[in-house]
Design an enzyme around this catalytic site. Structure first.
Site, short mmCIF file in Angstrom:
data_model
loop_
_atom_site.label_atom_id
_atom_site.label_comp_id
_atom_site.label_asym_id
_atom_site.label_seq_id
_atom_site.Cartn_x
_atom_site.Cartn_y
_atom_site.Cartn_z
CB CYS A 196 -5.35 -7.93 8.54
SG CYS A 196 -6.19 -6.39 8.11
CB CYS A 204 -3.04 -5.32 10.27
SG CYS A 204 -2.74 -4.97 8.53
CB CYS A 212 -1.57 7.08 -4.90
SG CYS A 212 -0.38 6.42 -6.05
#
Length: 139
Positions: free
Chosen positions: A52, A101, A123
């Protein structure tokens, strides 16, 4: 949870590569060591959600964790990411998703002993991110 950006699976599949779709929408993981974003940056960058475009991380918080994926010690702001308990793989982990999103980004780990201000390692799958030049200030 409703997100600011919501799309059908068909829309996501049309916009993302198969690998991007697998990671972002199916909570997959890219192969360790496969992301060119894993290595430290030589300039200031902003890392956006590939799904997004939300700005999630900055190169100032990136560090070399030697884990096979890009690692950051903090998001740009806490409201940029969402945390979800993940009990897959027979262990409890904290999944990190885009707050705009809902795309899967990776996981955050605490207490691993890295010399960072937060003692956290975000991570993050490199395929989940888009790296763009950070805006410069004219101050």
């Amino acid at each position: 949870m409703p997100y600011d950006v919501e799309k059908s699976d068909e829309q996501w599949q049309a916009e993302l590569s198969p690998e991007e779709y697998h990671v972002l929408r199916e909570a997959g993981t890219e192969r360790p060591g496969s992301s060119p974003l894993e290595h430290l940056d030589d300039r200031p960058y902003v890392y956006q959600c590939r799904g997004c475009g939300a700005e999630l991380f900055r190169s100032e918080t990136k560090f070399d964790a030697r884990c096979g994926w890009p690692a950051f010690y903090a998001p740009l702001a806490e409201d940029r990411v969402e945390y979800v308990e993940d009990r897959t793989l027979g262990q409890v982990r904290t999944e990190v998703r885009c707050g705009r999103c809902g795309s899967h980004l990776g996981h955050v780990f605490t207490g691993e002993g890295f010399p960072t201000p937060t003692d956290q390692r975000y991570c993050i799958n490199g395929v989940a991110l888009r790296r763009v030049d950070a805006p410069t200030s004219d101050a």
